[in-house]
Enzyme design. Structure first.
Site, PDB file in Angstrom:
ATOM      1  N   LYS A  71      94.682  26.173  36.261  1.00 49.96           N
ATOM      2  CA  LYS A  71      93.791  25.631  35.476  1.00 49.96           C
ATOM      3  C   LYS A  71      94.492  24.745  34.441  1.00 49.96           C
ATOM      4  O   LYS A  71      95.160  25.081  33.631  1.00 49.96           O
ATOM      5  CB  LYS A  71      92.767  26.686  34.947  1.00 49.96           C
ATOM      6  CG  LYS A  71      91.582  25.713  34.253  1.00 49.96           C
ATOM      7  CD  LYS A  71      90.661  26.899  33.758  1.00 49.96           C
ATOM      8  CE  LYS A  71      89.390  26.439  33.018  1.00 49.96           C
ATOM      9  NZ  LYS A  71      88.464  27.597  32.391  1.00 49.96           N
ATOM     10  N   LEU A 115      85.512  22.468  27.616  1.00 53.99           N
ATOM     11  CA  LEU A 115      85.498  23.860  28.368  1.00 53.99           C
ATOM     12  C   LEU A 115      84.141  24.505  27.950  1.00 53.99           C
ATOM     13  O   LEU A 115      83.827  25.261  28.937  1.00 53.99           O
ATOM     14  CB  LEU A 115      86.663  24.676  27.614  1.00 53.99           C
ATOM     15  CG  LEU A 115      87.906  24.319  28.009  1.00 53.99           C
ATOM     16  CD1 LEU A 115      89.122  25.471  27.187  1.00 53.99           C
ATOM     17  CD2 LEU A 115      88.199  24.281  29.630  1.00 53.99           C
ATOM     18  N   SER A 138      83.943  27.147  33.628  1.00 57.79           N
ATOM     19  CA  SER A 138      84.845  25.925  33.355  1.00 57.79           C
ATOM     20  C   SER A 138      85.964  25.954  34.421  1.00 57.79           C
ATOM     21  O   SER A 138      86.640  24.809  34.378  1.00 57.79           O
ATOM     22  CB  SER A 138      85.339  25.935  32.041  1.00 57.79           C
ATOM     23  OG  SER A 138      86.056  26.971  31.749  1.00 57.79           O
ATOM     24  N   SER A 139      86.086  26.715  35.101  1.00 60.51           N
ATOM     25  CA  SER A 139      87.565  26.700  35.991  1.00 60.51           C
ATOM     26  C   SER A 139      86.870  26.130  37.371  1.00 60.51           C
ATOM     27  O   SER A 139      87.163  26.637  38.601  1.00 60.51           O
ATOM     28  CB  SER A 139      87.887  28.219  36.275  1.00 60.51           C
ATOM     29  OG  SER A 139      88.339  28.721  35.113  1.00 60.51           O
ATOM     30  N   ILE A 197      85.457  32.255  29.227  1.00 64.12           N
ATOM     31  CA  ILE A 197      84.845  32.667  27.989  1.00 64.12           C
ATOM     32  C   ILE A 197      83.367  32.840  27.799  1.00 64.12           C
ATOM     33  O   ILE A 197      82.876  33.313  26.816  1.00 64.12           O
ATOM     34  CB  ILE A 197      85.125  31.586  26.636  1.00 64.12           C
ATOM     35  CG1 ILE A 197      85.084  32.044  25.737  1.00 64.12           C
ATOM     36  CG2 ILE A 197      84.423  30.190  27.319  1.00 64.12           C
ATOM     37  CD1 ILE A 197      85.404  30.971  24.214  1.00 64.12           C
ATOM     38  N   GLY A 198      82.763  32.578  28.920  1.00 63.45           N
ATOM     39  CA  GLY A 198      81.279  32.930  29.322  1.00 63.45           C
ATOM     40  C   GLY A 198      80.987  32.968  30.657  1.00 63.45           C
ATOM     41  O   GLY A 198      79.722  32.808  30.854  1.00 63.45           O
ATOM     42  N   GLY A 199      82.041  33.170  31.463  1.00 64.19           N
ATOM     43  CA  GLY A 199      81.599  33.065  32.919  1.00 64.19           C
ATOM     44  C   GLY A 199      82.275  32.127  33.599  1.00 64.19           C
ATOM     45  O   GLY A 199      82.272  31.941  35.004  1.00 64.19           O
ATOM     46  N   SER A 200      83.501  31.735  33.076  1.00 65.43           N
ATOM     47  CA  SER A 200      84.242  30.259  33.524  1.00 65.43           C
ATOM     48  C   SER A 200      85.087  30.458  34.676  1.00 65.43           C
ATOM     49  O   SER A 200      85.374  29.779  35.194  1.00 65.43           O
ATOM     50  CB  SER A 200      85.075  29.812  32.367  1.00 65.43           C
ATOM     51  OG  SER A 200      84.137  29.226  31.335  1.00 65.43           O
TER      52      SER A 200
END
Length: 578
Positions: free
Chosen positions: A146, A195, A221-222, A242-245
Site C-alpha cells: 500500500k 486515508l 483505504s487499502s 484504522i477503521g476497517g481499511s
C-alpha cells in the site's frame, strides 16, 4: 477648517483601509492561485513518475518474455501462495519467472482497475540478490505494498498533495523484514485521499474500481490492494487498517484480509492515532496466505529492528488446532443494520459452524449508540479535524471525500447548533455532529482516554461472561456505488469498533449477492430509519453477483486463534459448495 481637515482625515483613513483590504484580498488570491499551480505541478510530476514506471515495467516484461518464451505464466498465476513457495523452494520455479509473470498480470489489471501508484523497478535489481535470502519463508514471492507504507526513495503521499516530493529516507521495518524473508516488493497500490475514507480515490492517482464490477468502488483505504489481489495481479499484499481499511476492501473485492492486534506488527506508515489505533496487516486470496505472512513477519529480525514490538513468534500450534470453539455471533450491532446479503452470510456460516460441532452463543456489542459518537468519532477527530483539514490545504479535495470533510470545517458553534436542531428528528446524525467538535482541551482528552479504557474493560468482561473464544459478525458490504462512502462515514461501525478495542479481526468471503438479496433490499429500513439508513440502501443497491463476506474477531494477542477461526469458516464454506 478644522471640520474640513477632520473630514479629509476620515476620508483618507477610509480610502487607505479600502486599499489595504483590496491589496490584502489580492495577496490572498495570488497566494491561492500560486498554491493551486504548485499543487498541479506536483500532481503532474507524480503522474509522470507513475507512467514512466509502468512503461519501463512493460518494456522489461516484453524483453523477458522474448528471451524466455517457455515460461508458463498462466500456470504460475494459478498457484496458491503455499504451492508457489513450495515450487520456489524446490527449484521447480525461478523467482524471475514468478516476478515477471505477476508484473505482466499487474500491468493488465491496472489498466482495467487503476489500482497501482507505481511499479517498484528496484524489484528487478532485487532478483540478483534474492538468492541470499533463500531460507526465507517468502523466498521469491512478489508482494504488493500500500502506498502509505514507507519505502526508500519513494513518496508516501497518502493521496495528499502536500506530502508529494518528500521521498522516504529508508524502508519501513516491515519492508525490511519482507525482503529479509526473501519477498520481492514489486508494486505500490492506491488509496483514498488522507486515508480516512473507505472509498479509493484521490486527486493524484484517481479512482480505483472494483474487480467484480467497475461501476462499484473497491473499498478503502487499502482499496488498491483489494482490487489488485481480487483482480489476480498479486497473491499477497500489505495493507493498513484504522477503521476497517483492510477488512472493507477485502469484503468489497472478494478476498481475505487480516487486521492483527494493534502493536503485534511494527508500525510502518506515517499516519498514527492513539485513541483508535491503526495496524498494518496482510491481504491475500486465502487464509493460509495470511497466516504464512504473519509467520514470516513475526520473526527475530522484526523484533530486533523494532523493540516496541513484543517478541511473540507466530504460534502454529494454535493456528492448526481443531478443538471445538464457543463462538459468539450477531447479525446486527444495533447501529448499522446489515444489508440482506451480509446478514444472510452470517446466518449461513453460523449454521455450518453448528453442524461442524462448534457452540454458537448470541452476542451483542455494548452501548453502540454512545460508543460510535463519543469514543470513536470523538477519538478519531479529537482535534475537531484540524490536522486533517491542514493536510488538505493547498490542493484539490477529491469528490469521494468532499461530502465527508465539508462539515469538518464548520466552526464549533455551528456544529453545536446543527446538532441541537437535528436531535429531535435525527438523533444519530445529531450525536455525530456534536462529536465532530472534538474533545476541546487536554483535561477532556485525558477523560476521553479513561473512557476508552473503561469501555475496553467492560467489553472484555462482557466477552468473558458470554464464555466465548471468538466472534462471528457482519462486515460492511457489499461493494458500494461511487460517491457514497463519504456520505456514510459511520457505516463502518462493524469494523472500527475492533480498532478501538485493539482486537484482531479478519474477513473471509463466503458467498455472492443473490437476486433474492436484492429483492429484500427494497424493504430495507435500517436501525434508525434516518437519512443514513436511506443512503446505505442506495449505496449497496445493484450488487447482484458481488462478494459477500463475514468478519471473525478474537481477543487481543490471540491473532493465531482469529486466523484459525477464519480458516475454519473458509474450509466449511468450501466444503458446503462441493
Amino acid at each position: 477648517l478644522e471640520s474640513f481637515l477632520l473630514k479629509m482625515d476620515n476620508w483618507t483613513a477610509a480610502l487607505l483601509t479600502g486599499v489595504a483590504c483590496i491589496v490584502g484580498y489580492l495577496v490572498v488570491w495570488v497566494k491561492k492561485i500560486n498554491s493551486l499551480r504548485q499543487a498541479e505541478e506536483k500532481i503532474k510530476r507524480a503522474r509522470n513518475r507513475r507512467d514512466e514506471s509502468l512503461q519501463r515495467a512493460e518494456q522489461a516484461v516484453l524483453r523477458y518474455k522474448q528471451s524466455h518464451p517457455t515460461t508458463d505464466s498462466a500456470f504460475i498465476l494459478t498457484l496458491s501462495l503455499s504451492e508457489l513457495t513450495q515450487q520456489l523452494n524446490e527449484g521447480l520455479l525461478r523467482p524471475e519467472d514468478v516476478l515477471y509473470s505477476y508484473m505482466e498480470k499487474t500491468l493488465a489489471v491496472n489498466q482495467k482497475l487503476n489500482c497501482c501508484t507505481e511499479i517498484l523497478l528496484e524489484s528487478l535489481d532485487q532478483l540478483t540478490t534474492v538468492g541470499s535470502n533463500k531460507d526465507g519463508l517468502l523466498y521469491g514471492v512478489p508482494v504488493s505494498i500500500k502506498e502509505n507504507i514507507t519505502f526508500k526513495n519513494h513518496d508516501c503521499s497518502c493521496g495528499v498533495v502536500i506530502n508529494l516530493d518528500q521521498p522516504a529516507e529508508k524502508d519501513s521495518v516491515l519492508v525490511q523484514v519482507l525482503k529479509k524473508q526473501g519477498a520481492i516488493p514489486f508494486v505500490r497500490t492506491n488509496l483514498p485521499q488522507a486515508l480516512l475514507n473507505y472509498d479509493c480515490s484521490n486527486p493524484i492517482y484517481g479512482q480505483t474500481v472494483n474487480p467484480h464490477n467497475p461501476q462499484k468502488t473497491s473499498g478503502g483505504s487499502s482499496g488498491g490492494e483489494g482490487a489488485l489481489i481480487g483482480g489476480g495481479g498479486s497473491l499477497l499484499g500489505i495493507g493498513t487498517d484504522i477503521g476497517g481499511s483492510i477488512r472493507i476492501p477485502a469484503s468489497f473485492c472478494g478476498i481475505c484480509g487480516f487486521k492483527p492486534t494493534a502493536g503485534r506488527l511494527s508500525h510502518c506508515f506515517i499516519f498514527r492515532m492513539k485513541l483508535v489505533p491503526s495496524s498494518p496487516g496482510p491481504m491475500a486470496r486465502d487464509v493460509d496466505s495470511l497466516a504464512l505472512c504473519m509467520q514470516a513477519l513475526l520473526c527475530d529480525h522484526m523484533f530486533s529492528l523494532d523493540p516496541t514490538v513484543p517478541p511473540l513468534p507466530f504460534n502454529m500450534e494454535i493456528y492448526r488446532s481443531s478443538r471445538p470453539l464457543r463462538i459468539g455471533y450477531l447479525e446486527s450491532d444495533g447501529y448499522t443494520h446489515p444489508s440482506p446479503s451480509m446478514a444472510r452470510g452470517v446466518r449461513e456460516v453460523k449454521a455450518l459452524l453448528e453442524q461442524a460441532g462448534h457452540t454458537l452463543v448470541p452476542y451483542c456489542p455494548l452501548k453502540m449508540d454512545q460508543t460510535i459518537p463519543e469514543l470513536l468519532i470523538k477519538g478519531v477527530f479529537a482535534d475537531g479535524a484540524t490536522t486533517l483539514l491542514q493536510k488538505l490545504e493547498g490542493g484539490p479535495v477529491d469528490p469521494c471525500l468532499e461530502p465527508q470533510v465539508f462539515p469538518y470545517g464548520f466552526p464549533k458553534w455551528l456544529k453545536k447548533t446543527i446538532s441541537f436542531l437535528l436531535k429531535p428528528v435525527f438523533p444519530r446524525v445529531s450525536a455525530n455532529f456534536d462529536a465532530l467538535c472534538g474533545v476541546g482541551s487536554v483535561p477532556e482528552l485525558w477523560k476521553q482516554h479513561a473512557a476508552v479504557e473503561d469501555y475496553i474493560q467492560e467489553t472484555r468482561a462482557h466477552w468473558r461472561s458470554c464464555n466465548i473464544d471468538v466472534l462471528l459478525c457482519p462486515v460492511t458490504g457489499p461493494a458500494y456505488n461511487f460517491l457514497y462512502c463519504g456520505k456514510l462515514s459511520t457505516a463502518v461501525s462493524y469494523t472500527i469498533l475492533y480498532n478501538l478495542l485493539t482486537f484482531p479481526a479478519g474477513v473471509v468471503t463466503v458467498s455472492t449477492v443473490t437476486t433474492k438479496d436484492e429483492e429484500e433490499l427494497k424493504h430495507y429500513k435500517g436501525c434508525y430509519q434516518d437519512m443514513w439508513d436511506k443512503l446505505f440502501k442506495e449505496a449497496v443497491s445493484g450488487g447482484e453477483g458481488l462478494p459477500v463476506a463475514v468478519q471473525c474477531v478474537a481477543l487481543p494477542w490471540q491473532d493465531e486463534l482469529c486466523l484459525r477461526f477464519m480458516k475454519e469458516v473458509e474450509q466449511l464454506v468450501k466444503e458446503s459448495k462441493k
